[in-house]
Design a protein around this motif. Structure first.
Motif, PDB file in Angstrom:
ATOM      1  N   ALA A   1       0.827  -1.205   0.000  1.00  0.00           N
ATOM      2  CA  ALA A   1       0.000   0.000   0.000  1.00  0.00           C
ATOM      3  C   ALA A   1       0.857   1.248   0.000  1.00  0.00           C
ATOM      4  CB  ALA A   1      -0.922  -0.013   1.216  1.00  0.00           C
ATOM      5  N   ASN A   2       1.936   1.222   0.783  1.00  0.00           N
ATOM      6  CA  ASN A   2       2.808   2.391   0.831  1.00  0.00           C
ATOM      7  C   ASN A   2       3.629   2.553  -0.439  1.00  0.00           C
ATOM      8  OD1 ASN A   2       2.370   3.768   3.358  1.00  0.00           O
ATOM      9  ND2 ASN A   2       3.130   1.929   4.349  1.00  0.00           N
ATOM     10  N   CYS A   3       3.939   1.444  -1.100  1.00  0.00           N
ATOM     11  CA  CYS A   3       4.601   1.548  -2.410  1.00  0.00           C
ATOM     12  C   CYS A   3       3.718   2.314  -3.385  1.00  0.00           C
ATOM     13  CB  CYS A   3       4.910   0.157  -2.959  1.00  0.00           C
ATOM     14  SG  CYS A   3       6.307  -0.675  -2.195  1.00  0.00           S
ATOM     15  N   LEU A   4       2.431   1.989  -3.387  1.00  0.00           N
ATOM     16  CA  LEU A   4       1.502   2.700  -4.268  1.00  0.00           C
ATOM     17  C   LEU A   4       1.422   4.177  -3.882  1.00  0.00           C
ATOM     18  CD1 LEU A   4      -0.632   2.775  -6.512  1.00  0.00           C
ATOM     19  CD2 LEU A   4      -2.336   2.212  -4.771  1.00  0.00           C
ATOM     20  N   ALA A   5       1.408   4.444  -2.569  1.00  0.00           N
ATOM     21  CA  ALA A   5       1.313   5.836  -2.117  1.00  0.00           C
ATOM     22  C   ALA A   5       2.517   6.639  -2.575  1.00  0.00           C
ATOM     23  CB  ALA A   5       1.189   5.877  -0.593  1.00  0.00           C
ATOM     24  N   VAL A   6       3.724   6.061  -2.460  1.00  0.00           N
ATOM     25  CA  VAL A   6       4.937   6.742  -2.915  1.00  0.00           C
ATOM     26  C   VAL A   6       4.922   6.899  -4.433  1.00  0.00           C
ATOM     27  CG1 VAL A   6       7.450   6.519  -3.108  1.00  0.00           C
ATOM     28  CG2 VAL A   6       6.314   6.007  -0.938  1.00  0.00           C
TER      29      VAL A   6
ATOM     30  N   GLU B   1       9.843  -0.656  -9.800  1.00  0.00           N
ATOM     31  CA  GLU B   1      10.184  -2.073  -9.896  1.00  0.00           C
ATOM     32  C   GLU B   1      11.173  -2.447  -8.800  1.00  0.00           C
ATOM     33  OE1 GLU B   1      12.509  -5.133 -12.962  1.00  0.00           O
ATOM     34  OE2 GLU B   1      11.960  -3.106 -13.606  1.00  0.00           O
ATOM     35  N   MET B   2      10.866  -3.493  -8.051  1.00  0.00           N
ATOM     36  CA  MET B   2      11.789  -4.067  -7.079  1.00  0.00           C
ATOM     37  C   MET B   2      12.020  -5.517  -7.484  1.00  0.00           C
ATOM     38  SD  MET B   2      10.149  -2.642  -3.559  1.00  0.00           S
ATOM     39  CE  MET B   2       9.559  -0.943  -3.487  1.00  0.00           C
ATOM     40  N   ASN B   3      13.215  -5.829  -7.869  1.00  0.00           N
ATOM     41  CA  ASN B   3      13.487  -7.160  -8.407  1.00  0.00           C
ATOM     42  C   ASN B   3      14.877  -7.638  -7.984  1.00  0.00           C
ATOM     43  OD1 ASN B   3      13.269  -9.505  -9.878  1.00  0.00           O
ATOM     44  ND2 ASN B   3      13.763  -8.551 -11.843  1.00  0.00           N
ATOM     45  N   PRO B   4      14.899  -8.351  -6.822  1.00  0.00           N
ATOM     46  CA  PRO B   4      13.759  -8.725  -5.961  1.00  0.00           C
ATOM     47  C   PRO B   4      13.744  -7.874  -4.693  1.00  0.00           C
ATOM     48  CG  PRO B   4      15.619 -10.115  -5.465  1.00  0.00           C
ATOM     49  CD  PRO B   4      16.107  -9.102  -6.483  1.00  0.00           C
ATOM     50  N   PHE B   5      12.779  -8.158  -3.807  1.00  0.00           N
ATOM     51  CA  PHE B   5      12.885  -7.671  -2.437  1.00  0.00           C
ATOM     52  C   PHE B   5      12.769  -8.869  -1.501  1.00  0.00           C
ATOM     53  CE2 PHE B   5       8.204  -7.421  -2.803  1.00  0.00           C
ATOM     54  CZ  PHE B   5       7.795  -7.916  -1.575  1.00  0.00           C
ATOM     55  N   THR B   6      13.340  -8.711  -0.336  1.00  0.00           N
ATOM     56  CA  THR B   6      13.358  -9.800   0.638  1.00  0.00           C
ATOM     57  C   THR B   6      12.904  -9.252   1.984  1.00  0.00           C
ATOM     58  OG1 THR B   6      14.732 -11.564   1.574  1.00  0.00           O
ATOM     59  CG2 THR B   6      15.790  -9.420   1.243  1.00  0.00           C
TER      60      THR B   6
ATOM     61  N   LEU C   1      16.272  -5.379  -2.646  1.00  0.00           N
ATOM     62  CA  LEU C   1      17.663  -5.646  -3.022  1.00  0.00           C
ATOM     63  C   LEU C   1      18.047  -4.896  -4.293  1.00  0.00           C
ATOM     64  CD1 LEU C   1      17.872  -9.481  -2.310  1.00  0.00           C
ATOM     65  CD2 LEU C   1      18.578  -7.581  -0.837  1.00  0.00           C
ATOM     66  N   ASP C   2      17.076  -4.583  -5.106  1.00  0.00           N
ATOM     67  CA  ASP C   2      17.312  -3.793  -6.310  1.00  0.00           C
ATOM     68  C   ASP C   2      16.019  -3.041  -6.596  1.00  0.00           C
ATOM     69  OD1 ASP C   2      19.011  -3.078  -8.630  1.00  0.00           O
ATOM     70  OD2 ASP C   2      17.380  -4.002  -9.765  1.00  0.00           O
ATOM     71  N   ILE C   3      16.142  -1.758  -6.926  1.00  0.00           N
ATOM     72  CA  ILE C   3      14.934  -0.956  -7.135  1.00  0.00           C
ATOM     73  C   ILE C   3      15.152   0.000  -8.295  1.00  0.00           C
ATOM     74  CG2 ILE C   3      15.644   0.822  -5.468  1.00  0.00           C
ATOM     75  CD1 ILE C   3      12.635   1.027  -4.693  1.00  0.00           C
ATOM     76  N   ARG C   4      14.114   0.194  -9.065  1.00  0.00           N
ATOM     77  CA  ARG C   4      14.159   1.087 -10.214  1.00  0.00           C
ATOM     78  C   ARG C   4      12.858   1.873 -10.266  1.00  0.00           C
ATOM     79  NH1 ARG C   4      13.014  -0.931 -16.283  1.00  0.00           N
ATOM     80  NH2 ARG C   4      13.180   1.043 -17.390  1.00  0.00           N
ATOM     81  N   MET C   5      12.972   3.169 -10.482  1.00  0.00           N
ATOM     82  CA  MET C   5      11.784   4.016 -10.599  1.00  0.00           C
ATOM     83  C   MET C   5      11.930   4.929 -11.801  1.00  0.00           C
ATOM     84  SD  MET C   5      10.137   6.777  -7.891  1.00  0.00           S
ATOM     85  CE  MET C   5       9.268   5.570  -6.898  1.00  0.00           C
ATOM     86  N   GLU C   6      10.849   5.073 -12.550  1.00  0.00           N
ATOM     87  CA  GLU C   6      10.801   6.038 -13.644  1.00  0.00           C
ATOM     88  C   GLU C   6       9.759   7.087 -13.301  1.00  0.00           C
ATOM     89  OE1 GLU C   6      10.142   4.058 -17.344  1.00  0.00           O
ATOM     90  OE2 GLU C   6      11.929   2.776 -17.156  1.00  0.00           O
ATOM     91  N   LEU C   7      10.077   8.348 -13.601  1.00  0.00           N
ATOM     92  CA  LEU C   7       9.215   9.467 -13.255  1.00  0.00           C
ATOM     93  C   LEU C   7       8.616  10.102 -14.502  1.00  0.00           C
ATOM     94  CD1 LEU C   7      11.563  11.117 -10.599  1.00  0.00           C
ATOM     95  CD2 LEU C   7       9.600   9.621 -10.162  1.00  0.00           C
ATOM     96  N   ASP C   8       7.475  10.705 -14.336  1.00  0.00           N
ATOM     97  CA  ASP C   8       6.773  11.387 -15.429  1.00  0.00           C
ATOM     98  C   ASP C   8       7.361  12.789 -15.582  1.00  0.00           C
ATOM     99  OD1 ASP C   8       5.075  12.522 -17.236  1.00  0.00           O
ATOM    100  OD2 ASP C   8       3.256  12.266 -16.039  1.00  0.00           O
ATOM    101  N   ASP C   9       8.135  13.005 -16.645  1.00  0.00           N
ATOM    102  CA  ASP C   9       8.817  14.296 -16.797  1.00  0.00           C
ATOM    103  C   ASP C   9       7.844  15.448 -16.999  1.00  0.00           C
ATOM    104  OD1 ASP C   9       8.083  13.462 -19.324  1.00  0.00           O
ATOM    105  OD2 ASP C   9       9.875  14.229 -20.309  1.00  0.00           O
ATOM    106  N   THR C  10       6.605  15.164 -17.422  1.00  0.00           N
ATOM    107  CA  THR C  10       5.646  16.254 -17.603  1.00  0.00           C
ATOM    108  C   THR C  10       5.135  16.811 -16.276  1.00  0.00           C
ATOM    109  OG1 THR C  10       3.737  14.758 -17.747  1.00  0.00           O
ATOM    110  CG2 THR C  10       4.891  15.274 -19.800  1.00  0.00           C
ATOM    111  N   SER C  11       5.452  16.145 -15.170  1.00  0.00           N
ATOM    112  CA  SER C  11       5.021  16.644 -13.858  1.00  0.00           C
ATOM    113  C   SER C  11       6.152  17.342 -13.115  1.00  0.00           C
ATOM    114  CB  SER C  11       4.472  15.498 -13.000  1.00  0.00           C
ATOM    115  OG  SER C  11       5.478  14.563 -12.679  1.00  0.00           O
ATOM    116  N   ALA C  12       7.245  17.643 -13.820  1.00  0.00           N
ATOM    117  CA  ALA C  12       8.385  18.282 -13.168  1.00  0.00           C
ATOM    118  C   ALA C  12       8.012  19.623 -12.554  1.00  0.00           C
ATOM    119  CB  ALA C  12       9.531  18.459 -14.169  1.00  0.00           C
ATOM    120  N   PHE C  13       7.073  20.323 -13.167  1.00  0.00           N
ATOM    121  CA  PHE C  13       6.729  21.662 -12.686  1.00  0.00           C
ATOM    122  C   PHE C  13       6.207  21.653 -11.259  1.00  0.00           C
ATOM    123  CE2 PHE C  13       2.701  20.017 -14.137  1.00  0.00           C
ATOM    124  CZ  PHE C  13       1.743  20.623 -13.348  1.00  0.00           C
TER     125      PHE C  13
END
Length: 290
Positions: A46-51, A61-66, A76-88
């Motif tokens: 739930a908190n992942c969705l909130a963040v 993406e968390m691949n994997p978590f333990t 153990l590994d995490i990747r996030m992509e952001l929406d550049d149109t919301s930079a403002f």
């Protein structure tokens, strides 16, 4: 990502409630876990969705978590992509001020593209501009993403894709100052390196839903006034087509400006098709190839 922490503080100190995943959505995701782990993983997801939502992410993406020694989720590994149109609304408060979004295929921005990209990042409106052929003779200053595609495709369908100077659009109700700065930058590209042949500038677009046509045209007219001499030197003819709120006032102002400055300006309302305007612009340009 602390489990079961469904609140956060906004920048102004206001307590905001996070939007948590409903239990019926979470239940299948954790149904295969031991009972004692389910509440912890419930809260973690739930908190992942909130963040994800709070940071305007497009991928997390968390691949994997333990689980760590205390039984808490640990990526153990995490990747996030952001929406550049919301930079403002996220820079620098959430993303910091040194985050860069790389351009695709390693291309670099021209000075004009960089300026408009900076404008776009600082507004909730959309301001896009890509130079295709700096020596092109057909240029676009078009309102709306859909209209910009129609204009560009029509120019290509009529056999003048190689002469298309740019692809771009403005939309989302930019204010007069933003439209002026955008227009001035585009006009500087349109008028660069005149060669004696005619150039066409397509202005306007489709029928606006909520954008005040007269207000956006005010910024465009201000820029045209400043570059009137350069437009004449480059033999630019303007083809203006628009509909929507206050479009009559906007078109009348464009026509009056052309007469006052001695610039060739053809004005069309929503009764004229966008494809027809493109054809008229190309016929004008073709006249210099005879």
């Amino acid at each position: 990502l602390a489990p079961l922490s469904p609140t956060r503080l906004a920048a102004n100190g206001t307590l905001l409630v996070m939007c948590l995943l409903p239990g019926d959505v979470l239940a299948p995701l954790v149904s295969g876990l031991p009972l004692e782990l389910r509440p912890t993983i419930d809260g973690f997801l739930a908190n992942c969705l909130a963040v994800f939502d709070d940071l305007d992410a497009t991928l997390l993406e968390m691949n994997p978590f333990t689980l760590d020694g205390q039984g808490m989720p640990f990526p153990l590994d995490i990747r996030m992509e952001l929406d550049d149109t919301s930079a403002f609304r996220n820079v620098p408060s959430k993303w910091g001020d040194d985050l860069e979004f790389p351009l695709p295929f390693g291309r670099t921005l021209t000075a004009a593209e960089e300026h408009i990209h900076t404008l776009d990042e600082g507004t909730g409106a959309s301001l896009k501009f890509t130079v295709l052929n700096p020596k092109g003779r057909v240029w676009l200053m078009v309102a709306g993403g859909g209209a910009s595609v129609i204009y560009a495709d029509t120019v290509g369908d009529l056999g003048f894709a190689q002469e298309l100077g740019n692809y771009g659009e403005y939309s989302g109700a930019p204010n007069t100052a933003e439209t002026y700065s955008y227009s001035k930058t585009v006009l500087e590209c349109v008028t660069a390196n005149p060669d004696g042949r005619g150039r066409a500038l397509l202005v306007g677009g489709g029928i606006a839903n909520f954008t005040d046509v007269a207000a956006t045209f005010k910024g465009i007219i201000q820029a045209i006034r400043e570059l009137a001499a350069a437009l004449k030197a480059a033999n630019v003819r303007l083809f203006v087509r628009r509909g929507g709120p206050n479009y009559q006032q906007g078109l009348a102002a464009m026509k009056a400006m052309g007469a006052e400055l001695g610039l060739p300006v053809e004005v069309y309302g929503p009764e004229s098709s966008m494809t027809g305007i493109c054809a008229a612009a190309i016929e004008f340009v073709k006249g210099f190839d005879k």
